[in-house]
Design an enzyme around this catalytic site. Sequence first.
Site, PDB file in Angstrom:
ATOM      1  N   HIS A 338       9.742  33.453  45.813  1.00 15.48           N
ATOM      2  CA  HIS A 338       9.731  33.177  47.256  1.00 15.48           C
ATOM      3  C   HIS A 338       8.833  34.145  48.036  1.00 15.48           C
ATOM      4  O   HIS A 338       8.664  33.980  49.251  1.00 15.48           O
ATOM      5  CB  HIS A 338      11.151  33.286  47.846  1.00 15.48           C
ATOM      6  CG  HIS A 338      12.029  32.101  47.587  1.00 15.48           C
ATOM      7  ND1 HIS A 338      12.549  31.795  46.356  1.00 15.48           N
ATOM      8  CD2 HIS A 338      12.500  31.134  48.429  1.00 15.48           C
ATOM      9  CE1 HIS A 338      13.305  30.721  46.440  1.00 15.48           C
ATOM     10  NE2 HIS A 338      13.290  30.283  47.690  1.00 15.48           N
ATOM     11  N   GLU A 363      35.450  42.687  36.241  1.00 22.09           N
ATOM     12  CA  GLU A 363      36.123  42.109  35.055  1.00 22.09           C
ATOM     13  C   GLU A 363      35.543  42.684  33.758  1.00 22.09           C
ATOM     14  O   GLU A 363      35.432  41.989  32.748  1.00 22.09           O
ATOM     15  CB  GLU A 363      36.121  40.575  35.104  1.00 22.09           C
ATOM     16  CG  GLU A 363      36.784  40.099  36.397  1.00 22.09           C
ATOM     17  CD  GLU A 363      37.557  38.819  36.312  1.00 22.09           C
ATOM     18  OE1 GLU A 363      37.796  38.343  35.201  1.00 22.09           O
ATOM     19  OE2 GLU A 363      37.948  38.315  37.380  1.00 22.09           O
TER      20      GLU A 363
HETATM   21  N1  CAA Z   1      44.158  40.423  24.086  1.00 20.99           N
HETATM   22  C1  CAA Z   1      45.386  40.880  23.720  1.00 20.99           C
HETATM   23  N2  CAA Z   1      45.612  42.176  23.378  1.00 20.99           N
HETATM   24  C2  CAA Z   1      44.584  43.029  23.447  1.00 20.99           C
HETATM   25  C3  CAA Z   1      43.291  42.619  23.832  1.00 20.99           C
HETATM   26  C4  CAA Z   1      43.104  41.260  24.154  1.00 20.99           C
HETATM   27  N3  CAA Z   1      41.898  40.801  24.536  1.00 20.99           N
HETATM   28  N4  CAA Z   1      42.468  43.687  23.796  1.00 20.99           N
HETATM   29  C5  CAA Z   1      43.212  44.732  23.399  1.00 20.99           C
HETATM   30  N5  CAA Z   1      44.476  44.317  23.181  1.00 20.99           N
HETATM   31  C6  CAA Z   1      45.586  45.134  22.713  1.00 20.99           C
HETATM   32  C7  CAA Z   1      45.240  45.754  21.360  1.00 20.99           C
HETATM   33  O1  CAA Z   1      45.563  44.875  20.314  1.00 20.99           O
HETATM   34  C8  CAA Z   1      46.101  46.984  21.349  1.00 20.99           C
HETATM   35  O2  CAA Z   1      47.442  46.628  21.067  1.00 20.99           O
HETATM   36  P1  CAA Z   1      48.224  47.165  19.760  1.00 20.99           P
HETATM   37  O3  CAA Z   1      48.185  48.680  19.829  1.00 20.99           O
HETATM   38  O4  CAA Z   1      49.571  46.586  19.890  1.00 20.99           O
HETATM   39  O5  CAA Z   1      47.425  46.673  18.589  1.00 20.99           O
HETATM   40  C9  CAA Z   1      46.091  47.397  22.795  1.00 20.99           C
HETATM   41  O6  CAA Z   1      45.760  46.241  23.569  1.00 20.99           O
HETATM   42  C10 CAA Z   1      45.134  48.509  23.107  1.00 20.99           C
HETATM   43  O7  CAA Z   1      43.833  48.083  22.718  1.00 20.99           O
HETATM   44  P2  CAA Z   1      42.647  49.120  22.631  1.00 20.99           P
HETATM   45  O8  CAA Z   1      43.105  50.313  21.852  1.00 20.99           O
HETATM   46  O9  CAA Z   1      41.449  48.368  22.195  1.00 20.99           O
HETATM   47  O10 CAA Z   1      42.500  49.573  24.171  1.00 20.99           O
HETATM   48  P3  CAA Z   1      41.500  50.601  24.813  1.00 20.99           P
HETATM   49  O11 CAA Z   1      42.255  51.550  25.656  1.00 20.99           O
HETATM   50  O12 CAA Z   1      40.574  51.163  23.779  1.00 20.99           O
HETATM   51  O13 CAA Z   1      40.679  49.675  25.859  1.00 20.99           O
HETATM   52  C11 CAA Z   1      38.982  48.214  26.592  1.00 20.99           C
HETATM   53  C12 CAA Z   1      39.939  48.620  25.461  1.00 20.99           C
HETATM   54  C13 CAA Z   1      38.251  47.013  26.064  1.00 20.99           C
HETATM   55  C14 CAA Z   1      38.002  49.300  26.931  1.00 20.99           C
HETATM   56  C15 CAA Z   1      39.825  47.824  27.834  1.00 20.99           C
HETATM   57  O14 CAA Z   1      40.406  48.961  28.398  1.00 20.99           O
HETATM   58  C16 CAA Z   1      39.027  47.095  28.907  1.00 20.99           C
HETATM   59  O15 CAA Z   1      38.843  45.897  28.819  1.00 20.99           O
HETATM   60  N6  CAA Z   1      38.567  47.809  29.945  1.00 20.99           N
HETATM   61  C17 CAA Z   1      37.918  47.177  31.101  1.00 20.99           C
HETATM   62  C18 CAA Z   1      38.917  46.823  32.145  1.00 20.99           C
HETATM   63  C19 CAA Z   1      38.422  45.759  33.059  1.00 20.99           C
HETATM   64  O16 CAA Z   1      37.825  44.776  32.635  1.00 20.99           O
HETATM   65  N7  CAA Z   1      38.733  45.902  34.338  1.00 20.99           N
HETATM   66  C20 CAA Z   1      38.369  44.904  35.289  1.00 20.99           C
HETATM   67  C21 CAA Z   1      39.267  44.993  36.451  1.00 20.99           C
HETATM   68  S1  CAA Z   1      39.908  43.490  37.009  1.00 20.99           S
HETATM   69  C22 CAA Z   1      38.779  42.776  38.000  1.00 20.99           C
HETATM   70  O17 CAA Z   1      37.654  43.138  38.094  1.00 20.99           O
HETATM   71  C23 CAA Z   1      39.335  41.554  38.661  1.00 20.99           C
HETATM   72  C24 CAA Z   1      38.804  41.196  39.980  1.00 20.99           C
HETATM   73  O18 CAA Z   1      39.430  41.457  41.004  1.00 20.99           O
HETATM   74  C25 CAA Z   1      37.545  40.405  40.065  1.00 20.99           C
END
Ligand code: CAA
Length: 384
Positions: A338, A363
């Site tokens: 543009h 997210e």
């Molecule tokens: N589904 C189900 N369970 C899950 C999962 C999933 N997708 N991912 C992890 N888990 C479970 C694991 O199995 C584990 O459970 P168990 O110990 O029973 O096996 C537990 O959760 C912990 O998993 P991790 O050890 O992998 O967790 P972590 O502390 O290392 O974190 C991470 C992983 C991917 C970094 C996560 O913290 C994450 O996604 N962080 C980003 C958060 C985020 O997206 N925030 C966005 C805010 S909301 C928003 O933006 C909404 C809005 O208003 C628009």
Amino acid sequence: MSIKLTDEQLMIQSMVRDFARDVVAAEAMQRDKTKTFPADILQAMGELGLMGMMVPPEFGGSGADTVSYVLALSEIAYACASTAVVMSVQNSIVCESLLNFGTDEQKQRLLPPLARGQAIGAFALTEPNAGSDPVRQSAKAVRDGDHYVINGTKRFITSGKNADTVIVTAKTDDAARHKGISAFVVGKDNPGLIVGPEEDKMGLRASDTTDLIFEDCRVPAADRLGDEGAGFKISMQGLDGGRIGIAAQSIGVAQAALDAAVTYAKAREQFGQAISKFQGLRWMLADMVTQIEASRQLTFSAAAMKDRGENYSMQASMAKLFASEMVNRITATALQIHGGYGFTKEYPVERFYRDARVFTIYEGTSEIQRVVISNHLLNDKRVP
Ligand code: CAA
């Protein structure tokens, strides 16, 4: 489009496309300028069955599949990304979490108004010092008889000001890491729920983003969502679906930017001909449409896996990562096409560019998506 859509999916796409382009797009520029929440539009979307699309009809929803949801959300985002993010949080995170983890009583009570667009939902996980790492959140919920008392501050909450129903997470056991986090449903009439300052954002300006402050907020134990300690799992599962939503939103905004760029390139003449005749520009457009199509297929793939009941967490992150990065490139290129006009508010492309910027952040940032993807790929989870 390589996947074959069913007649029902095509019908939903066509119905939402007409509604989005006639009704949602009409005042999108003005709402962006005045930071006006699209309350009436969201209500109309509820009447069309767009606010609880995957909720079964017995709880007031449309009972649609995730592919249909992706199609509908992309069409709304094409017209107004601010409206789309409210739809996305409501459908993907709030309704799905209630559906998957709610008791029958909670579903009967909470889902119909949300699904019909009579109530707006919000999801409160993020805190000032806990964004990518929600396990280290500091909000606390302490059991007191048949209630919990929640204290803490949540930040960057989509629809924080306009929400009627908030899903909030808080620690019920400090020592138990992610297993010490629980989820609760809080109504906006709860005197312990205070709406904090609204962010003045670069984009998505018609959607409100606020702090939510919980001050001795008493919540009946019956309003705990899922088991005590299940809040992190509920959030992660909700975000898996949410990430498909952000990918769909990215596709809608990118398609709007591409269509605007094509229209402009055909009409704008320089050096004695339409700029669309120049090969340099044609190649830009070719790359744009190819990237959008790749994002669409990745997103359909994640949605179809979810519909088949497969583990789609990795695919949702791949779709979100690829599509959100893609839309930032596409809107920047569309603005470039543009020229000087792209930098003005006369054309909607500057809004697309501003709106898209947060897609690689909320997210789960692109970096967090890469953590999720590589954890799945290598199957040897490391500290993020
Ligand atoms: N589904 C189900 N369970 C899950 C999962 C999933 N997708 N991912 C992890 N888990 C479970 C694991 O199995 C584990 O459970 P168990 O110990 O029973 O096996 C537990 O959760 C912990 O998993 P991790 O050890 O992998 O967790 P972590 O502390 O290392 O974190 C991470 C992983 C991917 C970094 C996560 O913290 C994450 O996604 N962080 C980003 C958060 C985020 O997206 N925030 C966005 C805010 S909301 C928003 O933006 C909404 C809005 O208003 C628009």
